[in-house]
Motif scaffolding. Sequence first.
Motif, PDB file in Angstrom:
ATOM      1  N   PHE A 103      -2.166   9.346  12.256  1.00 18.50           N
ATOM      2  CA  PHE A 103      -2.562   7.999  11.483  1.00 18.50           C
ATOM      3  C   PHE A 103      -2.724   8.576   9.973  1.00 18.50           C
ATOM      4  CE2 PHE A 103      -3.167   7.385  15.862  1.00 18.50           C
ATOM      5  CZ  PHE A 103      -2.490   6.204  16.035  1.00 18.50           C
ATOM      6  N   LEU A 104      -2.372   7.954   9.091  1.00 20.82           N
ATOM      7  CA  LEU A 104      -2.634   8.005   7.779  1.00 20.82           C
ATOM      8  C   LEU A 104      -3.436   6.658   6.975  1.00 20.82           C
ATOM      9  CD1 LEU A 104      -2.458   9.755   5.248  1.00 20.82           C
ATOM     10  CD2 LEU A 104      -0.203   8.857   4.714  1.00 20.82           C
ATOM     11  N   THR A 105      -4.562   6.871   6.811  1.00 21.88           N
ATOM     12  CA  THR A 105      -5.467   5.857   6.315  1.00 21.88           C
ATOM     13  C   THR A 105      -4.991   5.623   4.848  1.00 21.88           C
ATOM     14  OG1 THR A 105      -7.419   6.919   5.991  1.00 21.88           O
ATOM     15  CG2 THR A 105      -7.313   5.651   7.957  1.00 21.88           C
ATOM     16  N   VAL A 106      -4.792   4.349   4.392  1.00 21.13           N
ATOM     17  CA  VAL A 106      -4.709   3.944   3.190  1.00 21.13           C
ATOM     18  C   VAL A 106      -5.693   2.763   2.693  1.00 21.13           C
ATOM     19  CG1 VAL A 106      -2.759   3.296   1.567  1.00 21.13           C
ATOM     20  CG2 VAL A 106      -2.099   4.388   3.548  1.00 21.13           C
ATOM     21  N   PRO A 107      -6.746   3.561   2.118  1.00 26.27           N
ATOM     22  CA  PRO A 107      -7.780   2.677   1.520  1.00 26.27           C
ATOM     23  C   PRO A 107      -7.505   1.889   0.456  1.00 26.27           C
ATOM     24  CG  PRO A 107      -8.679   4.886   1.982  1.00 26.27           C
ATOM     25  CD  PRO A 107      -6.992   4.753   1.841  1.00 26.27           C
ATOM     26  N   GLY A 108      -8.429   0.875   0.151  1.00 22.74           N
ATOM     27  CA  GLY A 108      -8.077   0.010  -0.932  1.00 22.74           C
ATOM     28  C   GLY A 108      -8.888   0.455  -2.225  1.00 22.74           C
ATOM     29  N   LEU A 109      -9.602  -0.534  -2.976  1.00 25.90           N
ATOM     30  CA  LEU A 109     -10.081  -0.355  -4.241  1.00 25.90           C
ATOM     31  C   LEU A 109     -11.423   0.465  -3.932  1.00 25.90           C
ATOM     32  CD1 LEU A 109     -10.530  -1.000  -7.072  1.00 25.90           C
ATOM     33  CD2 LEU A 109     -11.759  -2.936  -6.552  1.00 25.90           C
ATOM     34  N   ALA A 110     -11.833   1.270  -4.464  1.00 24.42           N
ATOM     35  CA  ALA A 110     -13.102   2.386  -4.390  1.00 24.42           C
ATOM     36  C   ALA A 110     -13.015   2.977  -3.212  1.00 24.42           C
ATOM     37  CB  ALA A 110     -14.284   1.422  -4.373  1.00 24.42           C
TER      38      ALA A 110
END
Length: 189
Positions: free
Chosen positions: A5-12
């Motif tokens: 699994f590759l997490t792709v966070p958002g802003l900040a």
Amino acid sequence: MTTHFLTVPGLASSGPQHWQTIWENQYPHLFSRVQQENWDWPVKDDWVGQLQKQISELSVPTVLVGHSLGCITIAHWAQEHFSEYIKGALLVAPADAEQSKRLNFVVGFKPIPVRALPFKSIVVASTNDIYASILRSKVFAANWGSDFVNIGKKGHINAVSGLEDWQEGKIILEELGSLELVQNEATKS
């Protein structure tokens, strides 16, 4: 072969109390994170480029786990790139870069892609998300060919929502990968 699994966070990015970070810490052998150079001033070409760089290094089946503007980054990536290793995407609380006044400083994320994603995907949305209405989230899911899950009033489905380990999210994630996070947690107790 085990799904990663590759997490792709958002802003900040996602801080220590965010479910993405908690999952990464619980399963460091299964989860890794996209690392953006600038989390506070998102530029679509930079974010998509970094996502592509990390995806190009994959060698195992992988599911993308996006949150907020990370979901929009994934949608843009899928318009420009392809990888045989990407088997699915969990798209949680996609941020409406077109209509949210809170995101008027992000660069290049609009228009939001409307083509179907070339892999299985699930959009998870909340009825009281300040970054996207539930109706817009349904439109994103329809455009991307994603299954849609409405989890009720959970805000932006982030650390402020108080989800902590977010068991419901793990159950939804299991639909995308050969993973048994919830069962594994039960056997540890």
